[in-house]
Every structure is written in C-alpha cells, then in structure tokens.
Scaffold this motif. Structure first.
Motif, PDB file in Angstrom:
ATOM      1  N   GLN A  20       0.850  -1.195   0.000  1.00 34.97           N
ATOM      2  CA  GLN A  20       0.000   0.000   0.000  1.00 34.97           C
ATOM      3  C   GLN A  20       0.882   1.240   0.000  1.00 34.97           C
ATOM      4  O   GLN A  20       1.985   1.227   0.539  1.00 34.97           O
ATOM      5  CB  GLN A  20      -0.874  -0.025   1.254  1.00 34.97           C
ATOM      6  N   GLU A  21       0.377   2.307  -0.612  1.00 38.48           N
ATOM      7  CA  GLU A  21       1.084   3.584  -0.564  1.00 38.48           C
ATOM      8  C   GLU A  21       0.085   4.713  -0.765  1.00 38.48           C
ATOM      9  O   GLU A  21      -1.019   4.499  -1.263  1.00 38.48           O
ATOM     10  CB  GLU A  21       2.198   3.652  -1.610  1.00 38.48           C
ATOM     11  N   GLU A  22       0.481   5.904  -0.355  1.00 37.26           N
ATOM     12  CA  GLU A  22      -0.310   7.110  -0.606  1.00 37.26           C
ATOM     13  C   GLU A  22       0.462   7.968  -1.598  1.00 37.26           C
ATOM     14  O   GLU A  22       1.677   8.132  -1.454  1.00 37.26           O
ATOM     15  CB  GLU A  22      -0.541   7.890   0.686  1.00 37.26           C
ATOM     16  N   ILE A  23      -0.262   8.478  -2.593  1.00 37.37           N
ATOM     17  CA  ILE A  23       0.388   9.324  -3.587  1.00 37.37           C
ATOM     18  C   ILE A  23      -0.501  10.517  -3.921  1.00 37.37           C
ATOM     19  O   ILE A  23      -1.717  10.475  -3.709  1.00 37.37           O
ATOM     20  CB  ILE A  23       0.721   8.558  -4.890  1.00 37.37           C
ATOM     21  N   ASP A  24       0.116  11.546  -4.442  1.00 35.40           N
ATOM     22  CA  ASP A  24      -0.593  12.666  -5.054  1.00 35.40           C
ATOM     23  C   ASP A  24      -0.483  12.461  -6.552  1.00 35.40           C
ATOM     24  O   ASP A  24       0.595  12.119  -7.055  1.00 35.40           O
ATOM     25  CB  ASP A  24       0.049  13.999  -4.659  1.00 35.40           C
ATOM     26  N   THR A  25      -1.576  12.656  -7.271  1.00 33.49           N
ATOM     27  CA  THR A  25      -1.559  12.422  -8.711  1.00 33.49           C
ATOM     28  C   THR A  25      -2.349  13.478  -9.461  1.00 33.49           C
ATOM     29  O   THR A  25      -3.309  14.034  -8.924  1.00 33.49           O
ATOM     30  CB  THR A  25      -2.119  11.024  -9.049  1.00 33.49           C
ATOM     31  N   SER A  26      -1.939  13.718 -10.675  1.00 27.62           N
ATOM     32  CA  SER A  26      -2.699  14.605 -11.552  1.00 27.62           C
ATOM     33  C   SER A  26      -3.424  13.797 -12.630  1.00 27.62           C
ATOM     34  O   SER A  26      -3.977  14.366 -13.567  1.00 27.62           O
ATOM     35  CB  SER A  26      -1.776  15.637 -12.197  1.00 27.62           C
ATOM     36  N   ALA A  27      -3.433  12.459 -12.488  1.00 28.09           N
ATOM     37  CA  ALA A  27      -4.093  11.586 -13.466  1.00 28.09           C
ATOM     38  C   ALA A  27      -5.582  11.911 -13.553  1.00 28.09           C
ATOM     39  O   ALA A  27      -6.247  12.099 -12.540  1.00 28.09           O
ATOM     40  CB  ALA A  27      -3.896  10.121 -13.079  1.00 28.09           C
ATOM     41  N   LEU A  28      -6.075  11.972 -14.781  1.00 30.38           N
ATOM     42  CA  LEU A  28      -7.479  12.304 -15.015  1.00 30.38           C
ATOM     43  C   LEU A  28      -8.374  11.073 -15.101  1.00 30.38           C
ATOM     44  O   LEU A  28      -9.597  11.203 -15.217  1.00 30.38           O
ATOM     45  CB  LEU A  28      -7.610  13.124 -16.302  1.00 30.38           C
ATOM     46  N   SER A  29      -7.767   9.891 -15.048  1.00 28.11           N
ATOM     47  CA  SER A  29      -8.536   8.648 -15.081  1.00 28.11           C
ATOM     48  C   SER A  29      -7.725   7.568 -14.383  1.00 28.11           C
ATOM     49  O   SER A  29      -6.508   7.715 -14.179  1.00 28.11           O
ATOM     50  CB  SER A  29      -8.829   8.219 -16.523  1.00 28.11           C
ATOM     51  N   LEU A  30      -8.389   6.467 -14.057  1.00 23.36           N
ATOM     52  CA  LEU A  30      -7.674   5.349 -13.451  1.00 23.36           C
ATOM     53  C   LEU A  30      -6.691   4.741 -14.443  1.00 23.36           C
ATOM     54  O   LEU A  30      -5.625   4.265 -14.042  1.00 23.36           O
ATOM     55  CB  LEU A  30      -8.664   4.301 -12.950  1.00 23.36           C
ATOM     56  N   ALA A  31      -7.015   4.767 -15.730  1.00 21.02           N
ATOM     57  CA  ALA A  31      -6.085   4.273 -16.750  1.00 21.02           C
ATOM     58  C   ALA A  31      -4.806   5.109 -16.745  1.00 21.02           C
ATOM     59  O   ALA A  31      -3.695   4.563 -16.799  1.00 21.02           O
ATOM     60  CB  ALA A  31      -6.739   4.292 -18.124  1.00 21.02           C
ATOM     61  N   MET A  32      -4.949   6.423 -16.667  1.00 21.65           N
ATOM     62  CA  MET A  32      -3.781   7.301 -16.616  1.00 21.65           C
ATOM     63  C   MET A  32      -2.991   7.076 -15.324  1.00 21.65           C
ATOM     64  O   MET A  32      -1.760   7.102 -15.325  1.00 21.65           O
ATOM     65  CB  MET A  32      -4.200   8.764 -16.736  1.00 21.65           C
ATOM     66  N   LEU A  33      -3.706   6.837 -14.228  1.00 19.28           N
ATOM     67  CA  LEU A  33      -3.048   6.553 -12.957  1.00 19.28           C
ATOM     68  C   LEU A  33      -2.225   5.280 -13.067  1.00 19.28           C
ATOM     69  O   LEU A  33      -1.071   5.237 -12.638  1.00 19.28           O
ATOM     70  CB  LEU A  33      -4.087   6.426 -11.841  1.00 19.28           C
ATOM     71  N   TYR A  34      -2.803   4.227 -13.657  1.00 16.87           N
ATOM     72  CA  TYR A  34      -2.060   2.972 -13.801  1.00 16.87           C
ATOM     73  C   TYR A  34      -0.832   3.166 -14.693  1.00 16.87           C
ATOM     74  O   TYR A  34       0.235   2.622 -14.408  1.00 16.87           O
ATOM     75  CB  TYR A  34      -2.964   1.859 -14.328  1.00 16.87           C
ATOM     76  N   ASP A  35      -0.964   3.956 -15.749  1.00 14.70           N
ATOM     77  CA  ASP A  35       0.192   4.261 -16.605  1.00 14.70           C
ATOM     78  C   ASP A  35       1.288   4.961 -15.796  1.00 14.70           C
ATOM     79  O   ASP A  35       2.476   4.641 -15.921  1.00 14.70           O
ATOM     80  CB  ASP A  35      -0.212   5.144 -17.789  1.00 14.70           C
ATOM     81  N   GLU A  36       0.882   5.909 -14.964  1.00 13.94           N
ATOM     82  CA  GLU A  36       1.831   6.632 -14.107  1.00 13.94           C
ATOM     83  C   GLU A  36       2.542   5.666 -13.160  1.00 13.94           C
ATOM     84  O   GLU A  36       3.763   5.728 -12.984  1.00 13.94           O
ATOM     85  CB  GLU A  36       1.048   7.684 -13.318  1.00 13.94           C
ATOM     86  N   LEU A  37       1.780   4.749 -12.583  1.00 12.81           N
ATOM     87  CA  LEU A  37       2.350   3.783 -11.642  1.00 12.81           C
ATOM     88  C   LEU A  37       3.243   2.771 -12.354  1.00 12.81           C
ATOM     89  O   LEU A  37       4.240   2.315 -11.792  1.00 12.81           O
ATOM     90  CB  LEU A  37       1.238   3.069 -10.883  1.00 12.81           C
ATOM     91  N   THR A  38       2.900   2.432 -13.592  1.00 10.02           N
ATOM     92  CA  THR A  38       3.732   1.527 -14.385  1.00 10.02           C
ATOM     93  C   THR A  38       5.098   2.153 -14.615  1.00 10.02           C
ATOM     94  O   THR A  38       6.133   1.472 -14.526  1.00 10.02           O
ATOM     95  CB  THR A  38       3.033   1.181 -15.714  1.00 10.02           C
TER      96      THR A  38
END
Length: 80
Positions: A20-38
């Motif tokens: 588990q982790e906490e992050i701040d993100t500017s991702a506009l969708s969960l798909a973009m968030l997963y790309d960021e995490l990848t």
C-alpha cells in the motif's frame, strides 16, 4: 492534485515493493493513474488484465480519481 491511497496484490505488490502507498496524482482517469504507476514501479501486467476498485466498488478505467479515494488494483487470480 488529489491524494489517493493505493493497494496492490500479488505480482503488483511484489513489483511495487509494498502492499500500500499514498500518492498525489494529476491523473485524469484510473487508466492514466495505472500508466503513471507503471512508469514508477515497472508494472508488467497490462491494464486490460486487471480489475480496479475505488472505495470498495469496482470502477471503470475512465473513472476520475478524487481526493481521499482508496484505489485497489486486482490482478488475475490463479486457483489450484
């Protein structure tokens, strides 16, 4: 920029190096968030092989994350 709690299971947990982790993100969708995490963790599973849940309910990949969301990425489960 919303702050999210992310939870990982199985291979994703191993690749992230944490459950588990906490992050701040500017991702506009969960798909973009997963790309960021990848990019961050080197995830090898494509999003199309995962399910994603937000605040204990399955969500679509185009869902926009909001402040305080709890996001869980669920990889395929193998049985035995």
């Amino acid at each position: 920029m919303p702050r999210l709690t992310l939870e990982y299971f199985a291979l994703l947990r191993d690749e992230a190096g944490c459950p588990q982790e906490e992050i701040d993100t500017s991702a506009l969708s969960l798909a973009m968030l997963y790309d960021e995490l990848t990019q961050r963790h080197g995830f090898t599973l494509p999003a199309k092989r995962l399910r994603v849940a937000v605040n204990a309910a399955f969500a679509s990949w185009d869902h926009r994350p909001a402040e305080g969301d709890h996001v869980v990425f669920i990889p395929p489960v193998s049985g035995g």
